[in-house]
Write an enzyme that holds these catalytic residues in place. Structure first.
Site, PDB file in Angstrom:
ATOM      1  CE  LYS A  88     -24.887 -11.602 -26.218  1.00  0.00           C
ATOM      2  NZ  LYS A  88     -23.751 -11.336 -26.590  1.00  0.00           N
ATOM      3  CB  SER A  90     -18.071 -10.355 -26.492  1.00  0.00           C
ATOM      4  OG  SER A  90     -18.552 -11.488 -25.462  1.00  0.00           O
ATOM      5  NE  ARG A 146     -25.859 -15.871 -22.508  1.00  0.00           N
ATOM      6  CZ  ARG A 146     -25.819 -16.122 -23.701  1.00  0.00           C
ATOM      7  NH1 ARG A 146     -24.701 -15.445 -24.225  1.00  0.00           N
ATOM      8  NH2 ARG A 146     -26.528 -16.401 -24.505  1.00  0.00           N
TER       9      ARG A 146
END
Length: 211
Positions: free
Chosen positions: A138, A109, A40
């Site tokens: 995040k 998700s 990511r």
């Protein structure tokens, strides 16, 4: 049936991994027991993602760990990754499946019970559920759901599930008793002085919780 193990899911963070780098962090984490590695990097160009991903793929060759690419279909295909993970805002799961074909693992998700109920098991292979806790990796995440929320969402999922969001080794038993198949971690391994020992600690906790 696709062959993958969600139990210890490492999500790489380029900033947290900066000291060792994502490649060496991955090598160490897999030696310690990580079963999935997600590449990511929201700010890297596709070309860089592909270069990094190809090196990670070489590292994982011959292990049982799988390589998942976050939110970049082009990179996932070019790397020959084992899978792609998308968020609710990234792209439609059916479109993603069409692009990556039937064999690649597709993760989605899921933050709410409604989204969990809407999963099509013919398209999606696993759900990432969270955030369990608030997490600095995040900052734009949704409202934390806690272990009760995790359990409620897991029950509604028709696919295997992995919990994410501020999780560490000491949360393992609670995650598994909520019904999730594994836990996804970022800072519990990325940026730790010894990522292999950090991964081994969580792997040991998983083993003990399942006994």
């Amino acid at each position: 049936m696709k062959d993958f193990d969600l139990s210890l899911y490492l999500v790489l963070d380029p900033l947290l991994c900066a000291d060792l780098g994502m490649v060496e962090t991955t090598r160490a984490a897999v030696a310690g027991g990580a079963t999935i590695v997600q590449l990511r990097d929201k700010h890297a160009p596709t070309k860089t993602m592909i270069e990094t991903g190809r090196v990670l793929k070489q590292i994982l060759h011959g292990t049982n760990a799988r390589l998942i690419v976050n939110d970049n279909v082009e990179a996932a295909i070019a790397i020959g990754a084992d899978g792609l993970h998308i968020g609710q805002e990234d792209m439609n799961a059916a479109d993603a499946r069409r692009l990556i074909g039937p064999d690649m693992i597709l993760g989605l998700s899921v933050e709410t019970e409604a989204l969990a109920s809407a999963i099509d098991a013919g398209i999606v292979d696993y759900a990432g559920i969270g955030p369990v806790f608030a997490t600095p990796t995040k900052p734009d995440h949704k409202q934390p759901i806690g272990f009760d929320g995790l359990a409620r969402i897991v029950r509604l999922c028709s696919v295997p599930t992995v919990a994410i969001g501020g999780l560490k080794a000491e949360h393992t038993a609670d995650v598994l008793s909520a019904g999730a198949d594994g836990l996804a971690v970022v800072s519990a391994i990325c940026g730790q002085p010894n990522p292999q020992a950090a991964a081994a600690l969580i792997a040991k906790a998983i083993k003990e919780a399942r006994q």
